[in-house]
Design a protein around this motif. Structure first.
Motif, mmCIF file in Angstrom:
data_model
loop_
_atom_site.group_PDB
_atom_site.id
_atom_site.type_symbol
_atom_site.label_atom_id
_atom_site.label_comp_id
_atom_site.label_asym_id
_atom_site.label_seq_id
_atom_site.Cartn_x
_atom_site.Cartn_y
_atom_site.Cartn_z
ATOM 1 N N LEU A 98 4.443 3.242 -17.674
ATOM 2 C CA LEU A 98 4.481 1.952 -18.642
ATOM 3 C C LEU A 98 4.569 0.698 -18.309
ATOM 4 N N ILE A 99 4.360 0.057 -18.892
ATOM 5 C CA ILE A 99 3.946 -1.636 -18.787
ATOM 6 C C ILE A 99 4.413 -2.754 -20.209
ATOM 7 N N LEU A 100 6.469 -2.271 -19.862
ATOM 8 C CA LEU A 100 6.785 -2.888 -21.259
ATOM 9 C C LEU A 100 7.241 -4.459 -21.081
ATOM 10 N N SER A 101 6.539 -5.069 -22.238
ATOM 11 C CA SER A 101 6.847 -6.441 -22.416
ATOM 12 C C SER A 101 7.596 -7.235 -23.739
ATOM 13 N N THR A 102 8.920 -7.975 -23.346
ATOM 14 C CA THR A 102 9.256 -9.236 -24.728
ATOM 15 C C THR A 102 9.075 -9.981 -24.342
ATOM 16 N N LYS A 103 9.377 -10.881 -25.323
ATOM 17 C CA LYS A 103 9.579 -12.409 -25.443
ATOM 18 C C LYS A 103 11.084 -12.835 -26.307
ATOM 19 N N ALA A 104 10.753 -14.265 -25.898
ATOM 20 C CA ALA A 104 12.327 -14.922 -26.377
ATOM 21 C C ALA A 104 12.020 -16.495 -26.653
ATOM 22 N N SER A 118 15.056 -22.840 -23.921
ATOM 23 C CA SER A 118 16.765 -23.685 -22.947
ATOM 24 C C SER A 118 16.922 -22.086 -21.651
ATOM 25 N N ARG A 119 17.350 -22.444 -20.870
ATOM 26 C CA ARG A 119 17.471 -20.952 -19.878
ATOM 27 C C ARG A 119 19.061 -20.288 -20.345
ATOM 28 N N LYS A 120 19.903 -21.154 -21.425
ATOM 29 C CA LYS A 120 20.769 -20.200 -21.726
ATOM 30 C C LYS A 120 20.069 -19.094 -23.391
ATOM 31 N N SER A 121 19.029 -19.839 -23.725
ATOM 32 C CA SER A 121 18.502 -18.596 -24.814
ATOM 33 C C SER A 121 17.366 -17.242 -23.976
ATOM 34 N N LEU A 122 16.674 -18.092 -23.385
ATOM 35 C CA LEU A 122 15.698 -16.949 -22.480
ATOM 36 C C LEU A 122 16.512 -16.298 -21.923
ATOM 37 N N LEU A 123 17.468 -16.971 -21.164
ATOM 38 C CA LEU A 123 17.963 -15.392 -20.313
ATOM 39 C C LEU A 123 18.297 -14.629 -20.616
ATOM 40 N N SER A 124 20.493 -15.258 -22.138
ATOM 41 C CA SER A 124 20.361 -14.164 -23.112
ATOM 42 C C SER A 124 19.919 -13.044 -23.438
ATOM 43 N N PHE A 141 7.136 -10.407 -18.669
ATOM 44 C CA PHE A 141 8.680 -11.751 -19.399
ATOM 45 C C PHE A 141 8.128 -12.339 -20.763
ATOM 46 N N TYR A 142 7.638 -12.869 -21.818
ATOM 47 C CA TYR A 142 6.992 -13.758 -22.161
ATOM 48 C C TYR A 142 7.962 -15.153 -22.356
ATOM 49 N N HIS A 143 7.648 -16.084 -22.326
ATOM 50 C CA HIS A 143 8.432 -17.038 -23.716
ATOM 51 C C HIS A 143 7.160 -17.287 -25.184
ATOM 52 N N HIS A 144 8.081 -16.885 -26.230
ATOM 53 C CA HIS A 144 7.121 -16.725 -27.447
ATOM 54 C C HIS A 144 6.433 -18.017 -27.780
ATOM 55 N N ARG A 145 7.255 -19.410 -27.507
ATOM 56 C CA ARG A 145 6.389 -20.302 -28.185
ATOM 57 C C ARG A 145 6.863 -21.750 -27.688
ATOM 58 N N ALA A 158 14.032 -21.098 -16.279
ATOM 59 C CA ALA A 158 14.491 -19.338 -16.317
ATOM 60 C C ALA A 158 13.512 -18.419 -16.489
ATOM 61 N N LEU A 159 12.538 -18.160 -16.577
ATOM 62 C CA LEU A 159 11.373 -17.870 -16.394
ATOM 63 C C LEU A 159 11.274 -16.869 -15.030
ATOM 64 N N VAL A 160 11.366 -18.022 -14.026
ATOM 65 C CA VAL A 160 11.113 -17.726 -12.589
ATOM 66 C C VAL A 160 12.355 -16.963 -12.396
ATOM 67 N N SER A 161 13.715 -17.532 -12.454
ATOM 68 C CA SER A 161 14.745 -17.236 -12.590
ATOM 69 C C SER A 161 14.705 -15.239 -13.146
ATOM 70 N N ALA A 162 14.661 -15.053 -14.206
ATOM 71 C CA ALA A 162 13.748 -13.829 -14.496
ATOM 72 C C ALA A 162 13.837 -12.510 -13.500
ATOM 73 N N VAL A 163 12.381 -13.108 -13.126
ATOM 74 C CA VAL A 163 11.501 -12.582 -12.014
ATOM 75 C C VAL A 163 11.702 -12.719 -10.413
ATOM 76 N N ARG A 164 12.721 -13.338 -9.944
ATOM 77 C CA ARG A 164 13.450 -13.606 -8.433
ATOM 78 C C ARG A 164 15.231 -12.608 -9.241
ATOM 79 N N GLN A 165 15.679 -12.425 -10.230
ATOM 80 C CA GLN A 165 17.277 -11.624 -10.433
ATOM 81 C C GLN A 165 16.180 -9.800 -10.469
#
Length: 342
Positions: A98-104, A118-124, A141-145, A158-165
């Motif tokens: 499966l390829i699962l995607s989500t957005k924030a 913000s980092r807070k919004s995206l990673l939370s 993982f997308y930034h929605h807008r 924040a997006l980079v952190s999501a990948v590195r984590q």
């Protein structure tokens, strides 16, 4: 009386013979020509049993990509929770398929931390999405807008952190204009996390990605494009050719106004419907073929309210390519902005 027991799900053995796959830009990831979006009709206002049936049928048809967002419902996050239930009960053994995607980034509540880039919004939000879906990572993982109030460097960080984590494998951008998308892509590349894909609205009646240069920008940078609303919220079907049905989405949708369904819309849509009928297909199938004609488009997001509707939409892949003459007629009658308010 006892409740009937739902039989265990067994995936169709021929599922990978039913849907073609396309490479996402210059990445190694291939997506099905049609991906499944849970934007509408997967909230708590629709029966879970129907949702389950549609999701599993989609997988049986070779649709391996399921697109979600923290905002999808109603209420917000419920579409993710419902998909997570199907994943846990039926598709857990197929997670690696499966390829699962989500957005924030779109608003999901009154808190200033429930919107933006913000980092807070995206990673939370990502943490909530992982819990909703019942998985320890999402594939995209997308930034929605875009968020003009947050430095782009912070959003990208924040997006980079999501990948590195290890909580996301790839990064995407949704509803970004080419200039901002290019700046974000350069920041991502500098961090060693290439931009995989753009998600934007695109249809015969909404040509913005080709008019503003997003398709060309994506191709030049090696990113894929996945398009949503290829049927223009139902405008590119025969549903509104004579009247607005009593149960139609136009009566209660924030994205489709009854005022936009005017005589000009009906005249243009009737001509497009004639083109489809001459090809032996529905207008919806014609519209889906039309967005997939562009080589920059990796996949088109479709929804469905039934398994039969899903079958009908996927049948678009069985028709011959659109000819130059047919494309010219579509260009004549498929005017950008048709059916849009204002």
């Amino acid at each position: 009386m006892t409740n009937p027991v739902t039989p265990p799900y067994t995936a169709a053995p021929d599922r990978y013979e039913r849907t073609p796959y396309r490479r996402t830009g210059r990445s190694g990831l291939r997506l099905p020509a049609f991906s499944f979006g849970l934007w509408q009709k997967f909230g708590s206002d629709y029966p879970y049993a129907t949702q389950r049936e549609i999701i599993l049928h989609a997988f049986d048809l070779g649709i391996t990509h399921f697109d979600n967002a923290d905002r999808y419902g109603p209420p917000h996050r419920s579409a993710q929770q419902h998909f997570g239930r199907v994943l846990a009960n039926d598709l857990a053994g197929h997670r690696d398929e499966l390829i699962l995607s989500t957005k924030a980034g779109n608003p999901i509540g009154p808190s200033p931390y429930q919107i933006g880039g913000s980092r807070k919004s995206l990673l939370s939000s990502l943490e909530h999405s992982l819990r909703d879906l019942g998985t320890d990572y999402v594939d995209i993982f997308y930034h929605h807008r875009p968020d003009a109030d947050t430095p782009l460097e912070e959003t990208v960080g924040a997006l980079v952190s999501a990948v590195r984590q290890g909580k996301a494998l790839y990064i995407g951008l949704s509803n970004y204009l080419p200039e901002t998308a290019t700046a974000a892509a350069e920041l991502l590349n500098a961090a060693g996390v290439p931009l995989l894909i753009h998600q934007d609205r695109y249809s015969i009646y909404d040509r913005k990605p080709e008019r503003n240069g997003l398709l060309e920008t994506a191709a030049a940078r090696g990113s894929g494009v996945i398009v949503y609303s290829p049927l223009a919220q139902g405008l590119l079907t025969d549903k509104y050719l004579t009247a607005i049905p009593a149960d139609a989405r136009a009566h209660n949708s924030a994205f489709l106004s009854p005022d936009a369904i005017d005589e000009t819309y009906r005249q243009r849509t009737a001509e497009l419907n004639k083109i489809a009928e001459a090809r032996g297909q529905s207008l919806a199938q014609l519209a889906l073929q039309w967005v997939l004609r562009r080589p920059e488009v990796t996949s088109a997001l479709i929804g469905a309210s039934s398994a039969a509707q899903l079958d009908h939409n996927l049948a678009a892949l069985s028709f011959p390519e659109l000819s130059a003459e047919e494309l010219a007629l579509i260009e004549e009658h498929g005017v950008h902005g048709t059916g849009q308010p204002g």
